[in-house]
Scaffold this active site. Structure first.
Site, short mmCIF file in Angstrom:
data_model
loop_
_atom_site.label_atom_id
_atom_site.label_comp_id
_atom_site.label_asym_id
_atom_site.label_seq_id
_atom_site.Cartn_x
_atom_site.Cartn_y
_atom_site.Cartn_z
N CYS A 240 -11.21 3.70 -0.54
CA CYS A 240 -9.87 4.15 -0.15
C CYS A 240 -9.56 3.44 1.16
CB CYS A 240 -9.85 5.67 0.06
SG CYS A 240 -8.34 6.25 0.83
N CYS B 261 -4.17 -1.09 -2.10
CA CYS B 261 -4.28 0.36 -2.20
C CYS B 261 -5.17 0.63 -3.41
CB CYS B 261 -2.89 0.94 -2.42
SG CYS B 261 -2.87 2.70 -2.80
N ASP C 37 0.88 -1.17 0.00
CA ASP C 37 0.00 0.00 0.00
C ASP C 37 0.92 1.22 0.00
OD1 ASP C 37 -2.30 1.67 0.35
OD2 ASP C 37 -1.89 1.77 2.49
N SER C 38 0.32 2.38 -0.27
CA SER C 38 1.12 3.60 -0.18
C SER C 38 1.57 3.83 1.27
CB SER C 38 0.28 4.78 -0.65
OG SER C 38 -0.91 4.85 0.10
N GLU D 279 -4.89 10.22 9.15
CA GLU D 279 -3.48 10.16 9.56
C GLU D 279 -3.25 10.93 10.85
OE1 GLU D 279 -0.96 8.52 8.13
OE2 GLU D 279 -2.31 7.67 6.65
N HIS E 252 -8.18 4.21 3.80
CA HIS E 252 -8.32 4.93 5.08
C HIS E 252 -9.76 5.16 5.51
CE1 HIS E 252 -4.15 5.69 4.37
NE2 HIS E 252 -4.03 6.48 5.40
N1 DGL Z 1 -3.91 3.92 0.02
C1 DGL Z 1 -4.54 4.99 -0.70
C2 DGL Z 1 -5.82 4.47 -1.38
O1 DGL Z 1 -6.39 3.47 -1.00
C3 DGL Z 1 -4.92 6.14 0.23
C4 DGL Z 1 -3.73 6.90 0.76
C5 DGL Z 1 -2.94 7.61 -0.33
O2 DGL Z 1 -3.44 8.58 -0.94
O3 DGL Z 1 -1.82 7.18 -0.56
O4 DGL Z 1 -6.27 5.08 -2.32
#
Ligand code: DGL
Length: 260
Positions: free
Chosen positions: A178, A67, A3-4, A146, A180
């Protein structure tokens, strides 16, 4: 799995619970996070690099792109390029969304990059489902999560504005597209109404991974014992460890650094 950053840990949690015998290497690319506002081509490059790293250094037998933004940007190219099965979070999420709706009006909320990619619109069309889809980008949600600010007045005001399109569309099922957003479920539900079903792709992705490993003969048998779990971060490992443990739980052991 990658993931990011931290958000994909919601998918990791579901996989640990469903598939305790599997070994898991999770890479959070926190050194280059967030992906949401970046150009899709750039995110695609990151996804290719991380995938190669997980295959070459860790011998991954299967890749999970945990992600939404990276799935939207790179799933197609990864499926062509890599020699192992690749699973993203978009298709499992859409399947769950389509089966949750009763009135045929569904919504997806996601980052700017994911919505602009059109990946959810394509996934719904590919499924041939007879639903009306409304997508809304929610810039700012990730940053609130976050900061651990998931129910403040400020996030509520932002949610009122960003969720207006899905509310006006009369959706009865809303996919949190997403990683989060599950942490904002209470605020989102307050704004869209308790009768709207909120769908998160984490559990669905874990079920699809289970099916994929079984059908491709890659599943590790439960009799082989519990799997090992490793967590890697390309950013501040101490930060990843403390925030990550709050999100995933005690399985998140010492975090290993990755340098690009
Ligand atoms: N993991 C990213 C997503 O699911 C969200 C966080 C980011 O923007 O990196 O889109």
């Amino acid at each position: 799995m990658f993931d990011s950053g931290f958000g994909g840990l919601t998918v990791a949690r579901a996989v640990l619970d469903l598939l305790p015998a599997e070994h898991l290497v999770y890479l959070g690319d926190t050194g280059r996070y967030p992906y949401g506002p970046r150009a899709l081509g750039e995110v695609r490059g990151f996804a290719r690099q991380i995938s190669r790293y997980l295959l070459d250094r860790h011998g991954a037998k299967c890749l999970v792109v945990a992600c939404n933004t990276a799935s939207a940007a790179a799933l197609d190219v990864l499926r062509e390029e890599v020699e192992v099965p690749v699973l993203g979070v978009i298709e499992p999420g859409v399947r769950a969304l389509v089966s949750a709706t009763r009135n045929g009006r569904v919504g997806v909320i996601a980052t700017v990059g994911t919505v602009a990619s059109g990946a959810y619109q394509r996934a719904v069309a590919a499924m041939g489902a007879d639903v009306d889809l409304t997508c809304a980008a929610c810039p700012g949600f990730v940053e609130f999560v976050e900061r651990g600010e998931t129910t403040s007045d400020q996030v509520h005001v932002l949610a009122e504005r960003l969720l207006d399109p899905v509310r006006r569309a009369g959706v009865d099922a809303l996919l949190l597209g997403c990683t989060h957003y599950p942490f904002l479920a209470r605020t989102i539900s307050d704004v869209v109404g308790r009768d709207v079903v909120l769908v998160s792709s984490a559990d669905e992705t874990a079920f699809e991974l289970q099916a994929l490993l079984r059908t491709s003969g890659l599943a590790r048998p439960p009799a082989a014992g519990a799997g090992c779990h490793r967590f890697l971060s390309s950013g501040d490992v101490a930060w990843f460890e403390s925030l990550g443990r709050r999100m995933l739980g005690p399985e998140l052991g010492p975090v290993e650094p990755v340098v690009w």
